[in-house]
Design an enzyme around this catalytic site. Structure first.
Site, PDB file in Angstrom:
ATOM      1  N   LYS A 281       0.829  -1.224   0.000  1.00  0.00           N
ATOM      2  CA  LYS A 281       0.000   0.000   0.000  1.00  0.00           C
ATOM      3  C   LYS A 281       0.859   1.268   0.000  1.00  0.00           C
ATOM      4  O   LYS A 281       0.617   2.183  -0.776  1.00  0.00           O
ATOM      5  CB  LYS A 281      -0.945   0.023   1.210  1.00  0.00           C
ATOM      6  CG  LYS A 281      -1.951  -1.116   1.240  1.00  0.00           C
ATOM      7  CD  LYS A 281      -3.005  -0.934   2.327  1.00  0.00           C
ATOM      8  CE  LYS A 281      -2.479  -1.010   3.740  1.00  0.00           C
ATOM      9  NZ  LYS A 281      -2.004  -2.350   4.133  1.00  0.00           N
TER      10      LYS A 281
ATOM     11  N   ARG B 280     -10.243   0.400   7.927  1.00  0.00           N
ATOM     12  CA  ARG B 280      -9.846  -0.976   8.210  1.00  0.00           C
ATOM     13  C   ARG B 280     -10.997  -1.787   8.800  1.00  0.00           C
ATOM     14  O   ARG B 280     -10.807  -2.967   9.108  1.00  0.00           O
ATOM     15  CB  ARG B 280      -8.677  -0.984   9.200  1.00  0.00           C
ATOM     16  CG  ARG B 280      -7.304  -1.096   8.532  1.00  0.00           C
ATOM     17  CD  ARG B 280      -6.262  -1.055   9.630  1.00  0.00           C
ATOM     18  NE  ARG B 280      -5.032  -1.693   9.300  1.00  0.00           N
ATOM     19  CZ  ARG B 280      -3.947  -1.046   8.853  1.00  0.00           C
ATOM     20  NH1 ARG B 280      -3.988   0.230   8.623  1.00  0.00           N
ATOM     21  NH2 ARG B 280      -2.831  -1.711   8.637  1.00  0.00           N
TER      22      ARG B 280
ATOM     23  N   ARG C 119      11.046  -6.056   5.424  1.00  0.00           N
ATOM     24  CA  ARG C 119      10.884  -4.644   5.802  1.00  0.00           C
ATOM     25  C   ARG C 119      11.324  -4.426   7.251  1.00  0.00           C
ATOM     26  O   ARG C 119      11.946  -3.431   7.585  1.00  0.00           O
ATOM     27  CB  ARG C 119       9.415  -4.226   5.620  1.00  0.00           C
ATOM     28  CG  ARG C 119       9.154  -2.750   5.925  1.00  0.00           C
ATOM     29  CD  ARG C 119       7.744  -2.353   5.564  1.00  0.00           C
ATOM     30  NE  ARG C 119       6.752  -3.059   6.373  1.00  0.00           N
ATOM     31  CZ  ARG C 119       5.428  -2.987   6.174  1.00  0.00           C
ATOM     32  NH1 ARG C 119       4.945  -2.261   5.192  1.00  0.00           N
ATOM     33  NH2 ARG C 119       4.590  -3.649   6.955  1.00  0.00           N
TER      34      ARG C 119
ATOM     35  N   ARG D 194      10.993  -1.487  11.713  1.00  0.00           N
ATOM     36  CA  ARG D 194       9.615  -1.285  12.174  1.00  0.00           C
ATOM     37  C   ARG D 194       9.261  -2.342  13.209  1.00  0.00           C
ATOM     38  O   ARG D 194       9.336  -3.548  12.935  1.00  0.00           O
ATOM     39  CB  ARG D 194       8.679  -1.357  10.955  1.00  0.00           C
ATOM     40  CG  ARG D 194       7.458  -0.510  11.139  1.00  0.00           C
ATOM     41  CD  ARG D 194       6.619  -0.543   9.896  1.00  0.00           C
ATOM     42  NE  ARG D 194       5.309  -1.054  10.238  1.00  0.00           N
ATOM     43  CZ  ARG D 194       4.267  -0.975   9.452  1.00  0.00           C
ATOM     44  NH1 ARG D 194       4.373  -0.428   8.269  1.00  0.00           N
ATOM     45  NH2 ARG D 194       3.104  -1.447   9.836  1.00  0.00           N
TER      46      ARG D 194
ATOM     47  N   ARG E 136      -1.430  -9.568  13.034  1.00  0.00           N
ATOM     48  CA  ARG E 136      -1.957  -8.552  12.103  1.00  0.00           C
ATOM     49  C   ARG E 136      -2.698  -9.225  10.951  1.00  0.00           C
ATOM     50  O   ARG E 136      -3.707  -8.709  10.468  1.00  0.00           O
ATOM     51  CB  ARG E 136      -0.814  -7.679  11.578  1.00  0.00           C
ATOM     52  CG  ARG E 136      -0.337  -6.663  12.628  1.00  0.00           C
ATOM     53  CD  ARG E 136       1.080  -6.210  12.387  1.00  0.00           C
ATOM     54  NE  ARG E 136       1.243  -5.408  11.199  1.00  0.00           N
ATOM     55  CZ  ARG E 136       2.416  -5.286  10.549  1.00  0.00           C
ATOM     56  NH1 ARG E 136       3.490  -5.910  10.974  1.00  0.00           N
ATOM     57  NH2 ARG E 136       2.482  -4.531   9.496  1.00  0.00           N
TER      58      ARG E 136
HETATM   59  P1  AMP Z   1       0.024   0.317   8.749  1.00  0.00           P
HETATM   60  O1  AMP Z   1       1.241   1.170   8.699  1.00  0.00           O
HETATM   61  O2  AMP Z   1      -1.087   0.816   7.877  1.00  0.00           O
HETATM   62  O3  AMP Z   1       0.328  -1.154   8.499  1.00  0.00           O
HETATM   63  O4  AMP Z   1      -0.547   0.398  10.245  1.00  0.00           O
HETATM   64  C1  AMP Z   1       0.226  -0.038  11.367  1.00  0.00           C
HETATM   65  C2  AMP Z   1      -0.676  -0.248  12.568  1.00  0.00           C
HETATM   66  O5  AMP Z   1      -1.314   0.988  12.913  1.00  0.00           O
HETATM   67  C3  AMP Z   1      -1.812  -1.245  12.389  1.00  0.00           C
HETATM   68  O6  AMP Z   1      -1.382  -2.587  12.601  1.00  0.00           O
HETATM   69  C4  AMP Z   1      -2.804  -0.773  13.453  1.00  0.00           C
HETATM   70  O7  AMP Z   1      -2.389  -1.185  14.748  1.00  0.00           O
HETATM   71  C5  AMP Z   1      -2.638   0.742  13.392  1.00  0.00           C
HETATM   72  N1  AMP Z   1      -3.597   1.345  12.431  1.00  0.00           N
HETATM   73  C6  AMP Z   1      -3.279   1.994  11.259  1.00  0.00           C
HETATM   74  N2  AMP Z   1      -4.390   2.402  10.631  1.00  0.00           N
HETATM   75  C7  AMP Z   1      -5.443   1.990  11.399  1.00  0.00           C
HETATM   76  C8  AMP Z   1      -6.852   2.080  11.266  1.00  0.00           C
HETATM   77  N3  AMP Z   1      -7.426   2.654  10.191  1.00  0.00           N
HETATM   78  N4  AMP Z   1      -7.629   1.552  12.253  1.00  0.00           N
HETATM   79  C9  AMP Z   1      -7.068   0.967  13.335  1.00  0.00           C
HETATM   80  N5  AMP Z   1      -5.750   0.829  13.505  1.00  0.00           N
HETATM   81  C10 AMP Z   1      -4.925   1.332  12.558  1.00  0.00           C
END
Ligand code: AMP
Length: 193
Positions: A14, A91, A130, A136, A147
């Site tokens: 993404k 999400r 990554r 990260r 996840r």
């Molecule tokens: P990402 O970088 O998009 O993979 O997001 C990393 C983490 O941030 C996710 O595993 C969630 O814990 C949190 N997170 C990001 N976006 C959301 C969302 N829209 N709703 C809930 N948690 C989120």
């Protein structure tokens, strides 16, 4: 003017494809994951709360996440007038309904959803890689598995939600970055002209 949602499992590309879309269509970018990681790095109150969920591989609760996004849109009105790529939001179905309401209130809508579909073994490999490169914290095998569970239980139903709205563009996300981006452009062109 185009509002896009980029959708897919963790590790589906993404963030990478968002960068290409921003260059191609001149869109603004809202990545909720990046936003939360910035709060964690800065030690804000939101960062402290978010970290408890992110480190477990769980989602931040809908009411909090929706408020965070609404604050971003309120304080940056130019975002929705020029077009935004929403990366990592929504999400859950609840978040998707809220996004529709938030954009409706601002006289716009989600124009298309780009769904990156990648097989699970590759998702895990990409996230482990990554993790090594970026450090990260949630890219470790236990959190990755959680996840992916969360994705299957809470996020993947959005695919049908957006198919029903006639907005979902299924993209084979298994190839290299250029090929995947080529498929996205082709698919958006057919739909949006
Ligand atoms: P990402 O970088 O998009 O993979 O997001 C990393 C983490 O941030 C996710 O595993 C969630 O814990 C949190 N997170 C990001 N976006 C959301 C969302 N829209 N709703 C809930 N948690 C989120």
């Amino acid at each position: 003017m185009l509002n896009l949602v980029i959708f897919g499992a963790p590790g589906s590309g993404k963030g990478t494809q968002s960068e290409r879309l921003i260059d191609e269509y001149g869109l603004h970018h809202i990545s909720t994951g990046e936003l939360l990681r910035r709060h964690i790095a800065e030690g804000t109150e939101l960062g402290t709360v978010a970290n408890q969920y992110i480190s477990q591989g769980h989602l931040i609760p809908d009411d909090l996440m929706i408020k965070v996004l609404e604050d971003v849109l309120d304080s940056n009105p130019e975002l929705t007038s020029k077009g935004v790529i929403f990366d990592g939001f929504p999400r859950t179905i609840e978040q998707a309904k809220s996004l529709n309401n938030m954009l409706d209130k601002r006289g716009t809508k989600v124009h298309a959803v780009v769904g990156l579909e990648v097989n699970e073994d590759d998702l895990i490999k990409r996230m482990l890689q990554r993790g090594k490169e970026s450090g990260r914290a949630d890219d470790n095998i236990d959190t990755i598995r959680e996840r992916l569970n969360v994705y299957h239980n809470q996020t993947s139903p959005l695919r049908d939600f957006y198919i029903n709205e006639g907005k979902y563009h299924a993209i084979d996300g298994n190839g290299n970055v250029d090929n995947v981006f080529g498929s996205i452009k082709k698919s958006l062109k057919e739909k949006l002209g």
